[in-house]
Design an enzyme around this catalytic site. Structure first.
Site, mmCIF file in Angstrom:
data_model
loop_
_atom_site.group_PDB
_atom_site.id
_atom_site.type_symbol
_atom_site.label_atom_id
_atom_site.label_comp_id
_atom_site.label_asym_id
_atom_site.label_seq_id
_atom_site.Cartn_x
_atom_site.Cartn_y
_atom_site.Cartn_z
ATOM 1 N N ARG A 254 -10.089 -10.099 -10.194
ATOM 2 C CA ARG A 254 -9.456 -11.074 -10.695
ATOM 3 C C ARG A 254 -10.112 -12.536 -11.376
ATOM 4 O O ARG A 254 -9.720 -13.745 -11.101
ATOM 5 C CB ARG A 254 -8.351 -11.572 -9.481
ATOM 6 N N TYR B 77 1.276 5.491 -2.406
ATOM 7 C CA TYR B 77 1.933 6.731 -2.033
ATOM 8 C C TYR B 77 3.131 7.191 -2.885
ATOM 9 O O TYR B 77 3.376 8.212 -3.197
ATOM 10 C CB TYR B 77 1.958 7.047 -0.644
ATOM 11 N N HIS C 63 0.927 -1.281 -0.073
ATOM 12 C CA HIS C 63 0.031 -0.050 -0.275
ATOM 13 C C HIS C 63 0.765 1.401 0.077
ATOM 14 O O HIS C 63 0.439 2.332 -0.689
ATOM 15 C CB HIS C 63 -0.897 0.099 1.206
ATOM 16 N N HIS D 247 -11.800 1.302 -7.360
ATOM 17 C CA HIS D 247 -11.065 2.220 -6.639
ATOM 18 C C HIS D 247 -9.911 2.659 -7.223
ATOM 19 O O HIS D 247 -9.507 3.903 -7.248
ATOM 20 C CB HIS D 247 -10.950 1.802 -5.057
ATOM 21 N N PHE D 248 -9.171 1.609 -7.411
ATOM 22 C CA PHE D 248 -7.597 1.980 -7.797
ATOM 23 C C PHE D 248 -7.459 2.525 -9.215
ATOM 24 O O PHE D 248 -6.413 3.106 -9.630
ATOM 25 C CB PHE D 248 -6.480 0.935 -7.214
#
Lengths: 558, 71
Positions: free
Chosen positions: A443, A232, A228, A379-380
């Site tokens: 997936r 960032y 995660h 989301h990503f």
């Protein structure tokens, strides 16, 4: 005079990094297009469903790891060189990290693409997360390890420049562009400890057959130690662009130098001890550590909200200097006809939407609602796939003229491109989120499951599938537009000494209002390490207490 | 200390006069004059949207009084 004329050596390195980044973007983007059509059952003629996982791995690794890392390297070469006013210290060293990363990329890509060759023993269909017991060819893990080591060397290169600059300028404050690059790299050094331990200590020996058994939980935990925080590592360079360049593109100035530095420090401190929020459903990790990860994740909303305020205020300043008035009417005075600005601004809007789904993901209880559903890719694709990728594409329109000395060509196509990306992602991502709420898994090549029906909250599954397929197609067209504009400008753009306005004005509240302690890298780096130790020392000790290669937990590969 | 630390020292455009050289800019606004009411409005709108989305998620998770993924 622009960047290439002042710093020709650094420009060459930055361009080389961009070349690799854009090749990875093209291949990974094409794989994404195929997946969008395949899993929605619109068209399954490109590859069979077994090969879908090879494409999924290629999409994830080439975009999330390779495109980002090389683009960031190019961006930071530009920023550090420019703000310290010095070329890299030793070009042999600089090129050595570039080539190391490139060789690693080629190795990992060959391993992935081997999966498309019938009867090939070289395969790496292990997805972005490369969880054991899924096993890749050693070439994949060794290649990624080389990319990692190369990225560490790149960071060392920028610290080297900084140290040399510091000797000549002992009393000056760290220039903001260099500050942001160095703090991003400090965060990268902390978080990649987990990946290095996982890949070099566990996965390479296992894939080479030196070790026959490894416990799944340990590499999984080490992956998310990194997995995660790497988000960032992608996001901070996008912030780099939003803080350093977007205000100028808006016609204004960065609102506050201090706020910018504080945000990067908070990210250094809190990026890594959040990994367990990907493992809420994993047995074998006590709930207290998961709660600690949830708390640090929620705290990370703080720097993002500071960013919301600072960046929007900077844009508002620009709009008001351009004649903007009122509470919201000023938005119309922003340069919505300039591709670099439009891409960054739309990326920011998408990031605000992604912030909400991120809060859902971070919550220990409500996370279960969307865990392992297609909500998570929804989301990503907002955060990494738009906030980061669209920012990188958009700022290329502004950086490329500086790096090549050529003006941008096909400005209308360049302007259409970010709007098309925004539209495509709006369709695809909202459908992904909603399908996730209906329980559609991620997936999965064929998620339709005969004899089973997903129940959407509103709308229909067919409508969501079409939104994903149409959205993915629009995104692919947008990507082709981007590559077309970049290649055409790079090859045939009109040469000029000043191909773009590359001046960056000083912040509205400048460095003179910034407390000196914010520049104390040793202090913040030490605090970051302490927080990581608090989060990870005890659970990792528990996991290895029965022996690293003698796992006590099932299931285990053997 | 140079005025603009993001600029190389030889840059002759740096400093507070950027606005004067930029044809797109109608007038320079200093930090004392700048009141970011628009930013406040947008931030409040965002918080309102987030609050409504939370309510929406609440009804999805609890409204049916049953697990929503595993039927």
């Amino acid at each position: 005079m622009t960047f290439i004329h002042k710093y020709p050596k650094a420009a060459k390195v930055a361009k080389a990094n961009f070349v690799v980044a854009f090749i990875a973007l093209a291949i990974g983007g094409f794989f994404g297009f195929v997946q969008a059509l395949h899993r929605t059952d619109v068209f399954r003629g490109f590859f069979n469903s077994g090969e879908y996982y090879t494409l999924l791995t290629g999409h994830g690794v080439l975009l999330a790891l390779i495109f980002t890392t090389f683009f960031i390297a190019g961006l930071f070469v530009w920023g550090v060189t420019r703000s310290l006013d010095r070329e890299p210290e030793n070009m042999s060293y600089t090129w050595s990290w570039f080539w190391l990363m490139t060789i690693g990329t080629v190795m990992a890509t060959v391993a992935i693409l081997g999966g498309l060759v019938p009867d090939s023993s070289i395969r790496a269909a292990v997805l972005y997360t490369f969880y054991p017991p899924l096993q890749a060819h050693p070439l994949f893990y060794i290649g990624l390890a080389l990319v990692l080591v190369g990225s560490w060397m790149a960071g060392a290169d920028w610290f080297w420049s900084y140290r040399k600059w510091r000797k000549g300028s002992p009393d000056e404050r760290v220039p903001i562009l260099t500050f942001m690059a160095l703090f991003t790299m400090l965060m990268w050094y902390v978080c990649t400890i987990g990946l290095a331990l996982e890949v070099v200590g566990l996965l390479i020996p296992w894939s080479l057959g030196w070790v026959t058994e490894i416990e799944p939980l340990l590499p999984r935990t080490l992956f998310w130690f990194f997995g995660h925080a790497v988000v960032y590592f992608w996001l901070l360079p996008a912030y780099y662009v939003w803080y350093a360049i977007l205000p100028k593109l808006s016609g204004g100035r960065l609102f506050s130098d201090s706020m910018t530095r504080i945000v990067f420090i908070i990210f250094l401190l809190l990026s890594t001890p959040v990994g367990y929020h990907h493992q809420y459903a994993d047995a074998g990790i006590s709930v207290g550590f998961k709660f600690y990860a949830m708390a640090t994740t929620m705290l990370l909303l703080l720097p993002s909200l500071i960013t919301l305020f600072t960046v929007v205020a900077s844009m508002e300043h620009g709009a008001r200097q351009r004649g903007g008035k009122g509470y919201l009417k000023w938005i119309g005075k922003l340069p919505w006809d300039k591709p670099a600005f439009v891409g960054c601004a739309l990326a920011g809007i998408m990031f605000a939407a992604g912030g909400f789904s991120g809060m859902i993901n971070a919550g220990m209880n409500i996370n279960i609602l969307i865990h392992n559903t297609i909500w998570v890719p929804g989301h990503f694709h907002l955060t990494v796939g738009t906030a980061v990728a669209l920012t990188f594409m958009a700022i290329t329109y502004w950086l490329l003229p500086q790096l090549t000395g050529r003006k941008l060509k096909f400005k209308t196509l360049a302007l259409i491109q970010p709007y098309a990306w925004f539209l495509g992602m709006t369709l695809m991502s909202n459908a992904m989120h909603r399908a996730g709420l209906a329980g559609v898994p991620r997936r999965t090549a064929e998620p339709q499951y005969s004899g089973f029906e997903f129940e959407p909250i509103f709308g229909t599954m067919a409508e969501m599938d079409w939104q994903i397929a149409i959205g993915g197609t629009i995104l692919t067209i947008s990507l082709i537009l981007f590559l077309w504009v970049v290649i055409a400008s790079w090859m045939a753009g009109q040469k000029s000494d000043k191909p773009v306005d590359d001046h960056i004005p000083e912040p509205l509240s400048g460095v003179e209002h910034t407390p000196a302690i914010l520049d104390n890298m040793k202090l913040w780096f030490t605090l970051a390490l302490i927080l990581v130790i608090l989060a990870y020392a005890f659970p990792l000790l528990e996991m290895v207490a029965d022996g690293i290669f003698e796992p006590g937990a099932l299931p285990r590969p053997s | 200390m140079p005025e603009d630390l993001s600029q190389p020292p030889e840059s002759n455009e740096s400093g507070k006069n950027w606005e004067e050289h930029n044809p797109d800019i109608e007038r320079e606004i200093t930090i004392d004059e700048f009141q970011p009411y628009g930013t406040l409005t947008l931030t409040l709108l965002y918080f309102l949207i987030v609050a409504l989305m939370w309510v929406f998620m609440y009804f999805i998770e609890f409204g049916g009084n049953a697990p929503s993924i595993i039927e």
